[in-house]
Design a protein around this motif. Structure first.
Motif, PDB file in Angstrom:
ATOM      1  N   PHE A  12       1.111   7.856  -4.451  1.00 16.26           N
ATOM      2  CA  PHE A  12       0.483   8.401  -5.761  1.00 16.26           C
ATOM      3  C   PHE A  12       0.709   7.764  -6.859  1.00 16.26           C
ATOM      4  O   PHE A  12      -0.076   7.276  -7.924  1.00 16.26           O
ATOM      5  CB  PHE A  12       0.632   9.866  -5.579  1.00 16.26           C
ATOM      6  CG  PHE A  12      -0.382  10.362  -6.853  1.00 16.26           C
ATOM      7  CD1 PHE A  12      -1.696  10.370  -6.824  1.00 16.26           C
ATOM      8  CD2 PHE A  12       0.351  10.955  -7.832  1.00 16.26           C
ATOM      9  CE1 PHE A  12      -2.436  10.840  -7.964  1.00 16.26           C
ATOM     10  CE2 PHE A  12      -0.410  11.361  -8.933  1.00 16.26           C
ATOM     11  CZ  PHE A  12      -1.689  11.281  -8.991  1.00 16.26           C
ATOM     12  N   LEU A  13       2.256   7.990  -7.178  1.00 13.73           N
ATOM     13  CA  LEU A  13       2.659   7.599  -8.612  1.00 13.73           C
ATOM     14  C   LEU A  13       2.441   6.251  -8.953  1.00 13.73           C
ATOM     15  O   LEU A  13       2.100   5.534  -9.727  1.00 13.73           O
ATOM     16  CB  LEU A  13       4.113   8.027  -8.718  1.00 13.73           C
ATOM     17  CG  LEU A  13       4.140   9.451  -8.893  1.00 13.73           C
ATOM     18  CD1 LEU A  13       5.898   9.602  -8.506  1.00 13.73           C
ATOM     19  CD2 LEU A  13       3.793  10.100  -9.998  1.00 13.73           C
ATOM     20  N   THR A  14       2.688   5.319  -7.986  1.00 13.29           N
ATOM     21  CA  THR A  14       2.908   3.895  -7.974  1.00 13.29           C
ATOM     22  C   THR A  14       1.375   3.181  -8.264  1.00 13.29           C
ATOM     23  O   THR A  14       1.095   2.404  -9.171  1.00 13.29           O
ATOM     24  CB  THR A  14       3.680   3.229  -7.235  1.00 13.29           C
ATOM     25  OG1 THR A  14       4.958   3.738  -6.808  1.00 13.29           O
ATOM     26  CG2 THR A  14       4.116   1.603  -7.264  1.00 13.29           C
ATOM     27  N   VAL A  15       0.445   3.808  -7.373  1.00 13.67           N
ATOM     28  CA  VAL A  15      -0.844   3.036  -7.377  1.00 13.67           C
ATOM     29  C   VAL A  15      -1.637   3.598  -8.565  1.00 13.67           C
ATOM     30  O   VAL A  15      -2.122   2.681  -9.156  1.00 13.67           O
ATOM     31  CB  VAL A  15      -1.663   3.772  -6.282  1.00 13.67           C
ATOM     32  CG1 VAL A  15      -3.187   3.554  -6.314  1.00 13.67           C
ATOM     33  CG2 VAL A  15      -1.171   3.205  -4.711  1.00 13.67           C
TER      34      VAL A  15
ATOM     35  N   ALA B 127       2.031  -3.135  -1.126  1.00 12.88           N
ATOM     36  CA  ALA B 127       3.191  -2.342  -0.988  1.00 12.88           C
ATOM     37  C   ALA B 127       2.914  -0.954  -1.042  1.00 12.88           C
ATOM     38  O   ALA B 127       3.376  -0.094   0.191  1.00 12.88           O
ATOM     39  CB  ALA B 127       4.311  -2.643  -2.092  1.00 12.88           C
ATOM     40  N   PHE B 128       2.359  -0.516  -2.047  1.00 11.98           N
ATOM     41  CA  PHE B 128       2.200   0.960  -2.101  1.00 11.98           C
ATOM     42  C   PHE B 128       0.760   1.613  -1.747  1.00 11.98           C
ATOM     43  O   PHE B 128       0.589   2.565  -1.994  1.00 11.98           O
ATOM     44  CB  PHE B 128       2.449   1.334  -3.626  1.00 11.98           C
ATOM     45  CG  PHE B 128       3.893   1.062  -3.956  1.00 11.98           C
ATOM     46  CD1 PHE B 128       4.618   2.270  -3.681  1.00 11.98           C
ATOM     47  CD2 PHE B 128       4.375  -0.032  -4.525  1.00 11.98           C
ATOM     48  CE1 PHE B 128       5.909   2.133  -4.078  1.00 11.98           C
ATOM     49  CE2 PHE B 128       5.706  -0.247  -4.699  1.00 11.98           C
ATOM     50  CZ  PHE B 128       6.549   0.793  -4.523  1.00 11.98           C
ATOM     51  N   PHE B 129      -0.327   0.865  -1.051  1.00 13.55           N
ATOM     52  CA  PHE B 129      -1.357   1.249  -0.671  1.00 13.55           C
ATOM     53  C   PHE B 129      -1.536   0.843   1.021  1.00 13.55           C
ATOM     54  O   PHE B 129      -2.011   1.696   1.865  1.00 13.55           O
ATOM     55  CB  PHE B 129      -2.558   0.860  -1.223  1.00 13.55           C
ATOM     56  CG  PHE B 129      -3.968   1.373  -0.914  1.00 13.55           C
ATOM     57  CD1 PHE B 129      -4.191   2.750  -1.836  1.00 13.55           C
ATOM     58  CD2 PHE B 129      -4.850   1.299  -0.033  1.00 13.55           C
ATOM     59  CE1 PHE B 129      -5.279   3.453  -1.613  1.00 13.55           C
ATOM     60  CE2 PHE B 129      -5.940   2.028   0.247  1.00 13.55           C
ATOM     61  CZ  PHE B 129      -6.042   3.114  -0.696  1.00 13.55           C
TER      62      PHE B 129
ATOM     63  N   ILE C  58      12.911  -2.316  -4.692  1.00  9.50           N
ATOM     64  CA  ILE C  58      12.958  -3.690  -4.814  1.00  9.50           C
ATOM     65  C   ILE C  58      11.415  -4.298  -4.670  1.00  9.50           C
ATOM     66  O   ILE C  58      11.267  -5.204  -5.419  1.00  9.50           O
ATOM     67  CB  ILE C  58      13.704  -4.049  -3.347  1.00  9.50           C
ATOM     68  CG1 ILE C  58      15.093  -3.687  -3.763  1.00  9.50           C
ATOM     69  CG2 ILE C  58      13.404  -5.711  -3.194  1.00  9.50           C
ATOM     70  CD1 ILE C  58      15.973  -4.005  -2.396  1.00  9.50           C
ATOM     71  N   TYR C  59      10.533  -3.323  -4.115  1.00  8.87           N
ATOM     72  CA  TYR C  59       9.213  -4.093  -3.820  1.00  8.87           C
ATOM     73  C   TYR C  59       8.563  -4.543  -5.164  1.00  8.87           C
ATOM     74  O   TYR C  59       7.893  -5.345  -5.115  1.00  8.87           O
ATOM     75  CB  TYR C  59       8.161  -2.883  -3.153  1.00  8.87           C
ATOM     76  CG  TYR C  59       7.752  -3.617  -1.753  1.00  8.87           C
ATOM     77  CD1 TYR C  59       6.865  -4.910  -1.961  1.00  8.87           C
ATOM     78  CD2 TYR C  59       7.786  -2.714  -0.725  1.00  8.87           C
ATOM     79  CE1 TYR C  59       6.492  -5.030  -0.842  1.00  8.87           C
ATOM     80  CE2 TYR C  59       7.044  -3.217   0.574  1.00  8.87           C
ATOM     81  CZ  TYR C  59       6.426  -4.444   0.348  1.00  8.87           C
ATOM     82  OH  TYR C  59       5.892  -4.977   1.650  1.00  8.87           O
TER      83      TYR C  59
ATOM     84  N   TYR D 114       0.416  -6.284  -9.506  1.00  9.00           N
ATOM     85  CA  TYR D 114      -0.811  -5.349  -9.050  1.00  9.00           C
ATOM     86  C   TYR D 114      -0.861  -5.876  -7.506  1.00  9.00           C
ATOM     87  O   TYR D 114      -0.832  -4.925  -6.714  1.00  9.00           O
ATOM     88  CB  TYR D 114      -2.104  -5.112  -9.676  1.00  9.00           C
ATOM     89  CG  TYR D 114      -3.022  -4.503  -8.941  1.00  9.00           C
ATOM     90  CD1 TYR D 114      -3.301  -3.310  -9.054  1.00  9.00           C
ATOM     91  CD2 TYR D 114      -4.000  -5.228  -8.223  1.00  9.00           C
ATOM     92  CE1 TYR D 114      -4.292  -2.648  -8.191  1.00  9.00           C
ATOM     93  CE2 TYR D 114      -4.932  -4.674  -7.538  1.00  9.00           C
ATOM     94  CZ  TYR D 114      -5.115  -3.434  -7.421  1.00  9.00           C
ATOM     95  OH  TYR D 114      -6.139  -2.685  -6.780  1.00  9.00           O
ATOM     96  N   GLY D 115      -1.446  -7.103  -7.302  1.00  8.77           N
ATOM     97  CA  GLY D 115      -2.012  -7.478  -6.031  1.00  8.77           C
ATOM     98  C   GLY D 115      -0.835  -7.306  -4.953  1.00  8.77           C
ATOM     99  O   GLY D 115      -0.875  -6.691  -3.793  1.00  8.77           O
ATOM    100  N   HIS D 116       0.556  -7.710  -5.139  1.00 10.48           N
ATOM    101  CA  HIS D 116       1.331  -7.649  -4.275  1.00 10.48           C
ATOM    102  C   HIS D 116       1.989  -6.124  -4.145  1.00 10.48           C
ATOM    103  O   HIS D 116       2.206  -5.576  -2.830  1.00 10.48           O
ATOM    104  CB  HIS D 116       2.586  -8.382  -4.839  1.00 10.48           C
ATOM    105  CG  HIS D 116       3.981  -8.175  -3.689  1.00 10.48           C
ATOM    106  ND1 HIS D 116       4.073  -9.112  -2.467  1.00 10.48           N
ATOM    107  CD2 HIS D 116       5.023  -7.601  -3.773  1.00 10.48           C
ATOM    108  CE1 HIS D 116       5.102  -8.494  -1.894  1.00 10.48           C
ATOM    109  NE2 HIS D 116       5.764  -7.689  -2.480  1.00 10.48           N
TER     110      HIS D 116
END
Length: 733
Positions: A184-187, A227-229, A266-267, A221-223
């Motif tokens: 949630f936070l990262t997206v 990673a986060f979605f 790291i991501y 964002y794209g990478h």
């Protein structure tokens, strides 16, 4: 499959008071998201199959502006990522979070707003992308009003999730919840930062970033959208549903801690590996490589933790279809997260980037990891939601094998195509000349692979249809347990209960602290990479001869974006001899300072276009867009006849100029008033040149604007020696 069948609730249960409902899990919202997952999965995959065959048979573009590969490819990616996978995430989260927190979701109303809001966002994507309303940013193509809607609905999801966590009866936060919080936070951070733009009209905007900075922000964002979605929420689902299905505890608690914190830290650094050998500063590229290689450890830590959870239960894998799906999903995750770092090595990336190798890599993750884990979760949930055994285990097994064969038929040909492309592009003959100087030779060589890829998609989609039938029959045989009674333990909140246990438990009872530290972990990498690129001028050296686009070229560029040309063509000549021989001088960072958005691309189905300006006469581009095979026999590019019929829309030209000036493009003050007149004058010149070759076209047609843009590409640094000397002298003064 053993299913715990509970007594069916009375009809009046739907009208239970709020206080009474608090002791019931909400299964209806889980069911709703599950149905949406299946529906959008079929839609997104069907569009993907069509797009796959379009590359083999151009006539499948169907001759309309709304069904070309350039327009439906982003529709496919958005439908699969945000509609299919997105709804799959919410299905699993809404089911598992309630049980991990021993409480009903915080608000039924918020759950409904989230569900319907998310579906409306998907419908808006379906309505706008085929019409050509796009920002062209990969995985973030939706225009600014939809971006705002995404933000609001994401906030609703977070409000509901954190509200549920806040009133939980189980104080310990299970590992799956850590990943949900980080997601949630990262997206939220990724979406907001990447979507900053200045609106021009209701469905048109320009990115707040330009050129190199825009590319860095976009692939940050794209990478990390991957990673986060596509990764962290599914790891959370893995940590919940795999132990449930295997009836075994997670293999290692300590490994889950290392996995979580190292992965999210790291991501976030790895995005620049999408921009190796481009105009991005070398130091940023090197950081991306280093952290990408480091990603192997935490990624494989998660895979190992998942597979070893099955210790003592491997006999079940042979007979239990749900576990079969899960094993292949986790294995695909391991393969994709090994291959990703390998593709980040510069010597490998030099061959693989811009080829179908990347397409194969992405789909191993999407079809194997996300697709198969989603299928496993749905198969596990449906009998429990409807209080009846699954309709047919045999159909589950058939689906498994169809899906597995589909992945193989998709990935192997694309790997083969990628290796072929990378080697053919770089091959020189004994005389030191390019062996395959005509780019089209490399395309025609891999067309058979596109047919096989399409067949793989059909096999995979056929399995999904079987799943739909199986879930439908299961639902009709049972009855939805909309509100499931549970008994929560008394809340025990001992501040020192972690003493004598593992040190990490102190943060697992404090969601606020966990959220803060997770946010810090994901912000460090992005800040270190982006801040210097924005603030230190030497990262993007300016070139005096580079000027803003004329008003006609700007309109042509927007048409290029509208038609999705960036989905097949790059605008980035890398500093390899094979590329400079084929295309011309390699691309410089300063050439892109007025590009909003950047259009470097990520796949070469057609040749790079950065140096195409003035390479061919106007008539070549005219005929090529009308009938690509007339200029390039065997081309798989579709024709664009509507561009010869549609008039250029000058209604917002003045607003575009004004918006770009606000963003820093040095258009003269008051240029808005003469922009259209200048565009018409330049268009008249192009039409006059075409008339010399007996081509009659009106100057207000879209094709004229597109030709103006294509003829401008890469020409700013193609000045004569005396002009370059004069520019340098003026700059020195």
């Amino acid at each position: 499959m053993a299913v715990l069948v509970q007594a069916k609730p009375p009809k009046e249960q739907e009208k239970l008071s709020k206080a009474v409902l608090a002791s019931f899990y909400d299964n209806k919202i889980v069911r709703d998201f599950g149905i949406a997952t299946v529906f959008w999965g079929i839609a997104g995959m069907l569009i993907g199959v069509i797009a796959a065959f379009q590359l083999a048979r151009p006539e499948m573009n169907m001759g309309t502006p709304y069904t070309t590969f350039g327009r439906i490819r982003p529709l496919h990616t958005n439908a699969v990522i945000f509609a299919f996978v997105g709804n799959g995430i919410f299905t699993g989260v809404y089911y598992s979070l309630q049980r991990l927190c021993k409480t009903r979701m915080f608000s039924d109303l918020l759950s409904k707003i989230h569900f319907w809001g998310w579906q409306l966002i998907i419908v808006s994507a379906v309505a706008t992308l085929p019409l050509g309303y796009t920002s062209s940013k990969e995985y973030a193509e939706l225009e600014w009003p939809i971006d705002i809607a995404i933000t609001l609905i994401w906030v609703v999801f977070g409000w509901n999730m954190f509200g549920t966590i806040a009133r939980r009866k189980e104080k310990h936060l299970y590992v799956g919840i850590w990943f949900y919080i980080a997601t949630f936070l990262t997206v939220a951070v990724l979406h907001i930062v990447n979507s900053v733009a200045l609106p021009v009209s209701f469905l048109k905007s320009y990115s707040a970033y330009a050129g190199v900075q825009d590319a860095l922000v976009q692939w940050w964002y794209g990478h990390n959208a991957v990673a986060f979605f596509l990764t962290t929420p599914y790891l959370g689902l893995m940590y919940y549903f795999l132990p449930k299905a295997a009836e075994r505890p997670v293999y290692s608690y300590r490994l889950s801690i290392i996995h979580f914190w190292s992965l999210i830290f790291i991501y976030i650094w790895a995005g620049p590996h999408h921009l190796l050998y481009t105009s991005l500063p070398d130091w940023a590229q090197s950081l991306g490589v280093v952290f990408s290689i480091m990603l192997i450890a935490p990624s494989w830590g998660g895979m190992i933790n998942g597979l070893l959870t099955l210790r003592g239960a491997w006999d079940k894998v042979r007979t239990e279809p749900v576990l079969k799906f899960m094993v292949v999903a986790i294995t695909a995750y391991g393969m994709a997260t090994f291959e990703g770092p390998m593709l980040s090595l510069k010597n490998v990336n030099a061959i693989a980037h811009f080829t179908d190798w990347i397409v194969a890599h992405v789909h191993v993750g999407a079809l194997g990891w996300n697709g198969f884990l989603t299928f496993a979760v749905l198969y596990w949930l449906w009998p429990r939601l409807y209080q009846t055994p699954i309709h047919s285990r045999k159909l589950m097994n058939v689906h498994f094998w169809l899906g597995t064969l589909g992945i193989l038929f998709y990935a192997i040909p694309m790997y083969w195509a990628g290796f072929t492309q990378g080697l053919m592009w770089k091959q020189f003959n004994d005389e030191g000349m390019l062996q395959y100087a005509n780019f089209l030779e490399t395309v025609m060589q891999i067309v058979p692979m596109y047919y096989l890829r399409g067949i793989g998609g059909v096999l995979y989609l056929s399995g999904v249809f079987l799943m739909v039938y199986n879930l439908y029959k299961t639902a009709t045989a049972g009855s939805l347990l909309a509100n499931e009674k549970f008994h929560a333990p008394a809340v025990i909140d001992n501040e020192h209960s972690h003493e004598g246990g593992h040190w990490h438990r102190w943060i697992e009872r404090r969601p606020v602290q966990l959220s803060i530290w997770a946010t810090v972990a994901i912000l460090i990498g992005g800040a270190v990479e982006m801040v210097p690129t924005f603030l230190i001028k030497s990262n993007v050296p300016t070139i005096a001869s580079v000027k803003p686009y004329t008003s006609l070229e700007l309109e042509g560029r927007d048409l290029y974006i509208k038609e999705g040309c960036v989905n097949c063509h790059t605008q980035m000549v890398r500093p390899f001899r094979s590329e400079t021989e084929r295309y011309g001088e390699y691309s410089k960072a300063g050439e892109f300072v007025y590009d909003r958005p950047f259009l470097w691309g990520s796949k070469r189905t057609g040749p790079d276009l950065h140096r195409v300006g003035q390479k061919y006469p106007h008539s070549w581009h005219y005929n090529h867009m009308l009938d690509p095979t007339s200029m390039s026999p065997g081309s798989i590019m579709p024709p664009y006849p509507w561009m010869f019929e549609n008039d250029i829309d000058y209604s917002s030209t003045a607003d575009k100029i004004s918006a770009l000036r606000k963003l820093g493009t040095p258009y003269p003050a008051g240029y808005e008033q003469q922009a259209v007149a200048d565009a018409r004058k330049q268009a008249d010149g192009i039409v006059a040149e075409l008339a010399k070759e007996d081509i009659q076209v009106k100057s207000d047609k879209e094709i004229v604007a597109l030709i103006a843009y294509l003829q401008r590409l890469g020409t700013d640094i193609k000045v004569k020696d005396e002009q370059a000397a004069a520019v340098a002298a003026a700059a020195a003064e």
